[in-house]
Design an enzyme around this catalytic site. Structure first.
Site, mmCIF file in Angstrom:
data_model
loop_
_atom_site.group_PDB
_atom_site.id
_atom_site.type_symbol
_atom_site.label_atom_id
_atom_site.label_comp_id
_atom_site.label_asym_id
_atom_site.label_seq_id
_atom_site.Cartn_x
_atom_site.Cartn_y
_atom_site.Cartn_z
ATOM 1 N N SER A 209 0.833 -1.206 0.000
ATOM 2 C CA SER A 209 0.000 0.000 0.000
ATOM 3 C C SER A 209 0.864 1.251 0.000
ATOM 4 O O SER A 209 2.074 1.185 0.266
ATOM 5 C CB SER A 209 -0.879 -0.028 1.267
ATOM 6 O OG SER A 209 -1.635 1.153 1.408
ATOM 7 N N GLY A 210 0.237 2.368 -0.313
ATOM 8 C CA GLY A 210 0.793 3.699 -0.087
ATOM 9 C C GLY A 210 2.240 3.912 -0.496
ATOM 10 O O GLY A 210 2.646 3.645 -1.635
ATOM 11 N N ILE A 211 3.018 4.402 0.459
ATOM 12 C CA ILE A 211 4.401 4.793 0.209
ATOM 13 C C ILE A 211 5.249 3.580 -0.186
ATOM 14 O O ILE A 211 6.055 3.645 -1.122
ATOM 15 C CB ILE A 211 4.966 5.495 1.474
ATOM 16 C CG1 ILE A 211 4.277 6.854 1.678
ATOM 17 C CG2 ILE A 211 6.479 5.648 1.390
ATOM 18 C CD1 ILE A 211 4.571 7.524 3.022
ATOM 19 N N ASP B 152 4.469 -7.736 2.973
ATOM 20 C CA ASP B 152 3.384 -7.036 3.675
ATOM 21 C C ASP B 152 2.636 -8.060 4.531
ATOM 22 O O ASP B 152 2.558 -9.233 4.173
ATOM 23 C CB ASP B 152 2.415 -6.371 2.683
ATOM 24 C CG ASP B 152 1.645 -5.204 3.306
ATOM 25 O OD1 ASP B 152 1.947 -4.041 2.959
ATOM 26 O OD2 ASP B 152 0.757 -5.463 4.153
ATOM 27 N N ASP C 195 4.604 -10.477 8.712
ATOM 28 C CA ASP C 195 4.282 -9.560 9.812
ATOM 29 C C ASP C 195 5.610 -9.194 10.467
ATOM 30 O O ASP C 195 6.269 -10.046 11.067
ATOM 31 C CB ASP C 195 3.352 -10.291 10.801
ATOM 32 C CG ASP C 195 2.992 -9.429 12.007
ATOM 33 O OD1 ASP C 195 3.626 -8.374 12.209
ATOM 34 O OD2 ASP C 195 2.083 -9.830 12.759
ATOM 35 N N TYR D 82 3.392 7.073 18.648
ATOM 36 C CA TYR D 82 3.851 7.259 17.257
ATOM 37 C C TYR D 82 5.110 8.126 17.227
ATOM 38 O O TYR D 82 6.081 7.820 16.536
ATOM 39 C CB TYR D 82 2.734 7.880 16.409
ATOM 40 C CG TYR D 82 3.064 7.916 14.921
ATOM 41 C CD1 TYR D 82 3.009 6.760 14.153
ATOM 42 C CD2 TYR D 82 3.454 9.102 14.298
ATOM 43 C CE1 TYR D 82 3.326 6.778 12.798
ATOM 44 C CE2 TYR D 82 3.765 9.135 12.950
ATOM 45 C CZ TYR D 82 3.695 7.971 12.209
ATOM 46 O OH TYR D 82 4.019 7.995 10.865
ATOM 47 N N THR E 39 -2.355 8.736 1.773
ATOM 48 C CA THR E 39 -2.327 7.275 1.575
ATOM 49 C C THR E 39 -3.490 6.678 2.371
ATOM 50 O O THR E 39 -4.126 7.379 3.175
ATOM 51 C CB THR E 39 -1.019 6.649 2.126
ATOM 52 O OG1 THR E 39 -1.063 6.723 3.563
ATOM 53 C CG2 THR E 39 0.226 7.331 1.615
HETATM 54 N N1 LIG Z 1 1.142 8.780 5.003
HETATM 55 C C1 LIG Z 1 1.782 9.687 5.723
HETATM 56 O O1 LIG Z 1 1.370 10.863 5.825
HETATM 57 C C2 LIG Z 1 3.054 9.315 6.424
HETATM 58 C C3 LIG Z 1 3.811 10.340 7.007
HETATM 59 C C4 LIG Z 1 4.984 10.040 7.665
HETATM 60 C C5 LIG Z 1 5.402 8.721 7.749
HETATM 61 N N2 LIG Z 1 4.659 7.742 7.188
HETATM 62 C C6 LIG Z 1 5.150 6.378 7.319
HETATM 63 O O2 LIG Z 1 5.244 5.770 6.064
HETATM 64 C C7 LIG Z 1 5.101 4.368 6.190
HETATM 65 C C8 LIG Z 1 4.078 3.871 5.188
HETATM 66 O O3 LIG Z 1 2.845 4.496 5.467
HETATM 67 P P1 LIG Z 1 1.685 4.675 4.394
HETATM 68 O O4 LIG Z 1 1.140 6.026 4.583
HETATM 69 O O5 LIG Z 1 2.124 4.224 3.058
HETATM 70 O O6 LIG Z 1 0.622 3.655 5.041
HETATM 71 P P2 LIG Z 1 -0.323 2.527 4.396
HETATM 72 O O7 LIG Z 1 -1.288 2.195 5.474
HETATM 73 O O8 LIG Z 1 -0.826 2.959 3.071
HETATM 74 O O9 LIG Z 1 0.692 1.313 4.179
HETATM 75 C C9 LIG Z 1 1.279 0.646 5.260
HETATM 76 C C10 LIG Z 1 1.460 -0.808 4.890
HETATM 77 O O10 LIG Z 1 2.105 -1.461 5.997
HETATM 78 C C11 LIG Z 1 1.497 -2.720 6.158
HETATM 79 N N3 LIG Z 1 1.675 -3.210 7.525
HETATM 80 C C12 LIG Z 1 1.027 -2.779 8.651
HETATM 81 N N4 LIG Z 1 1.419 -3.513 9.687
HETATM 82 C C13 LIG Z 1 2.330 -4.415 9.237
HETATM 83 C C14 LIG Z 1 3.076 -5.451 9.850
HETATM 84 N N5 LIG Z 1 2.943 -5.736 11.150
HETATM 85 N N6 LIG Z 1 3.921 -6.187 9.081
HETATM 86 C C15 LIG Z 1 4.038 -5.917 7.753
HETATM 87 N N7 LIG Z 1 3.343 -4.966 7.111
HETATM 88 C C16 LIG Z 1 2.490 -4.225 7.858
HETATM 89 C C17 LIG Z 1 0.027 -2.495 5.834
HETATM 90 O O11 LIG Z 1 -0.622 -3.724 5.512
HETATM 91 C C18 LIG Z 1 0.130 -1.540 4.665
HETATM 92 O O12 LIG Z 1 0.168 -2.236 3.432
HETATM 93 C C19 LIG Z 1 4.752 4.118 7.653
HETATM 94 O O13 LIG Z 1 5.920 3.764 8.372
HETATM 95 C C20 LIG Z 1 4.244 5.464 8.127
HETATM 96 O O14 LIG Z 1 4.419 5.651 9.516
HETATM 97 C C21 LIG Z 1 3.501 8.008 6.530
#
Ligand SMILES: NC(=O)c1ccc[n+]([C@@H]2O[C@H](COP(=O)([O-])OP(=O)(O)OC[C@H]3O[C@@H](n4cnc5c(N)ncnc54)[C@H](O)[C@@H]3O)[C@@H](O)[C@H]2O)c1
Length: 255
Positions: free
Chosen positions: A16-18, A37, A63, A159, A194
């Site tokens: 997902s996402g980033i 993931d 996980d 967090y 995201t």
């Molecule tokens: N979106 C933002 O604004 C933002 C800002 C700063 C930092 N981040 C960081 O970026 C990273 C990615 O975030 P995102 O926004 O893409 O989120 P997202 O929710 O879109 O993606 C996160 C992914 O991590 C996976 N995940 C969750 N728990 C897990 C586990 N125990 N083991 C393996 N995979 C697991 C989820 O299934 C998901 O696919 C995170 O570390 C988040 O803290 C995001």
């Protein structure tokens, strides 16, 4: 030549996402990508999208909180894919709850967030350390603007502590592994649209406005905004960069 040719890159939380954007970006730069993931289906979808676009990818369910599973995954990847030279610790969750809520919920937030965002980074890094050292590898950890403190936007102690921890771990590891030629850096995303913040954006549009009002570039970020810096930190373009955090926050932290 593509910037990541001949590299094998592991990206956690790449369903997902980033993480998904970074995995696709690395594949476009010639890396063979291992998509991990906890959500097996989402990981498989990322890998399929990469292959459909002509890249190389496989996916596995992992996980990151399960230490033994991480060790087993490192063995499986070594056998089935090859020696990993790039690791992106991206898997993470966010909850914006303070310390003053119901005790049970506060404790649960702490346990979940630290287990995934911080101990998960340790687990995966430790598991893949041998190939990364052998390859003079590159580690990219996903921190946050919460790797520093910001009173203007609400976060949770858990967090913020987890993302401070990610930055501390990044620096300590860079200091220790530099002599092996391993570079360790972090990326500090700002407010990136995201699925992580989809619900908050829908239920609390004021929060998104607060973020954007304090962002000099005047917009929310997209996962694609993280890809260039992530490629840079994994590639030889950053050969003398280690132990630092590249903020990808539209300037948020500067004002
Ligand atoms: N979106 C933002 O604004 C933002 C800002 C700063 C930092 N981040 C960081 O970026 C990273 C990615 O975030 P995102 O926004 O893409 O989120 P997202 O929710 O879109 O993606 C996160 C992914 O991590 C996976 N995940 C969750 N728990 C897990 C586990 N125990 N083991 C393996 N995979 C697991 C989820 O299934 C998901 O696919 C995170 O570390 C988040 O803290 C995001």
């Amino acid at each position: 030549m593509p910037l990541l040719q001949d590299h094998i890159a592991v990206v956690t939380g790449a369903g997902s996402g980033i993480g998904r954007a970074i995995a696709a970006g690395y594949a476009r730069e010639g890396a063979r990508v291992v998509v991990l993931d906890i959500n097996e289906k989402a990981a498989a979808e990322t890998a399929r999208e990469i292959r459909d676009a002509g890249g190389k990818a496989e996916s596995f369910a992992l996980d990151v909180t399960k230490r033994e599973a991480c060790v087993a995954m490192a063995r499986q990847v070594a056998d089935k894919v090859g020696p990993v030279s790039i690791l992106v610790n991206n898997a993470g969750i966010a909850r914006r709850n303070g310390m003053l809520g119901a005790a049970e919920a506060v404790v649960q937030d702490w346990e979940d967030i630290i287990a995934i965002n911080l101990t998960g980074v340790f687990n995966v890094t430790h598991a893949f350390l041998e190939p990364l050292r052998g390859a003079k590898g590159r580690i990219v950890n996903i921190g946050s603007i919460q790797s520093f403190l910001h009173l203007r936007t609400p976060s949770s102690p858990a967090y913020t502590a987890s993302k401070h921890g990610v930055l501390g771990f990044t620096r300590a590891l860079a200091a220790e592994l530099g002599k092996d030629g391993v570079r360790v850096n972090a990326i500090g995303p700002g407010f990136i649209e995201t699925p992580l913040n989809e619900k908050v954006r829908a239920s609390n549009p004021e929060l998104a406005k607060t973020f954007i009002a304090h962002t000099p570039l005047g917009r929310a970020g997209q996962p694609a905004d993280i890809v260039g810096p992530a490629v840079f930190l994994a590639s030889d373009l950053s050969a003398y960069v280690s132990g630092t955090i590249v903020m990808v926050d539209g300037g948020y932290r500067t004002v």
